[in-house]
Design an enzyme around this catalytic site. Structure first.
Site: not given
Ligand code: PEP
Length: 251
Positions: A10, A92, A94, A169, A208, A229-230
């Protein structure tokens, strides 16, 4: 055979008001046979999420490498365990970028998680620049060598998540061929690092993943699930991905 694992990240999203989504996801996870499902909300939501989440594992998005001490703002693996977390994402991209986390720090975090009996999901992945230059395999192999916990010590389970940074993302997804190439390379590296235990480690794809591409990704060899993620923020988007993993497990 390795069971599929679907994990929602999240990130810095969610609130007490959104915990209803966790209840809906937990109900779907109970129905999905042969799939393990987890959600990693922000730290503040771990304990309240646990109360809504029978059948669903709740985890964290980071932990410190030490058990306690003068580390203002940090949370240890023992603290996560105490409030009911069963897993923790470490490294991660980020955090590697924004917090400048080194492979060494990530290895310490993974080892701390495993010592507490938590599942440690170690993230790796190349930048777009690395891929264009053709050094993606070398970059990810280097990250694994630097950040995999030593001999996967501890009682927890080690999981690796391959997340190409350019796919996170962005709506861009790695092709099945690219994913197959990288997951095979990661499996080989795990074999070198852990011997036969390397074959039991689940390797997730992240970047994604959505309801409309999940089944194709889960069919790729050595894709043991996904880090999302999203599309993990709402039950409406996440449940079809859990169902795709269950379908792949049956097939
Ligand atoms: C993530 O942040 O681990 C990720 C894969 O994000 P998203 O699915 O939004 O690309």
């Amino acid at each position: 055979m390795r069971r599929k694992l679907v994990v929602g990240n999240w990130k810095m999203n969610g609130s007490l008001a959104q915990l209803g989504e966790i209840g809906l996801i937990a109900a779907a996870a109970k129905e999905a046979k042969g799939v393990d499902v987890a959600i990693c909300p922000p730290f503040t939501l771990i304990a309240p999420a646990r109360a809504r989440a029978a059948g669903l594992a709740i985890g964290a998005q980071d932990c410190h490498g030490k058990e306690s001490g003068a580390c203002t703002g940090s949370v240890s693996a023992a603290m996560l365990k105490e409030v009911g977390a069963r897993l923790v994402i470490v490294g991660h991209s980020e955090r590697r970028a924004e917090q400048r986390e080194s492979d060494e720090a990530i290895r310490a975090k993974a080892e701390a998680a495993l010592r507490q009996g938590l599942q440690a999901i170690v993230c790796v992945g190349e930048s777009e620049e690395d891929r264009v230059a053709g050094r993606h395999l070398a970059v990810v192999a280097g990250q694994l060598r630097g950040s995999l916990p030593d001999g996967a010590e501890g009682e927890g389970e080690l999981v690796v998540a391959y997340e190409p940074i350019w796919a996170i993302g962005t709506g861009k997804v790695a092709t099945p061929a690219d994913v197959a190439e990288m997951h095979a390379a990661i499996r080989a590296e795990l074999g070198r690092a852990l011997g036969h235990r390397g074959f039991t480690v689940r390797i997730l794809y992240g970047g994604s993943v959505k309801a409309d591409n999940a089944a194709e990704l889960f069919a790729v060899s050595d894709v043991d699930g996904a880090l999302i993620g999203g599309a993990s923020l709402t039950a409406k988007d996440f449940i079809p991905i859990i169902e795709a993993a269950a379908g792949a497990g049956r097939g």
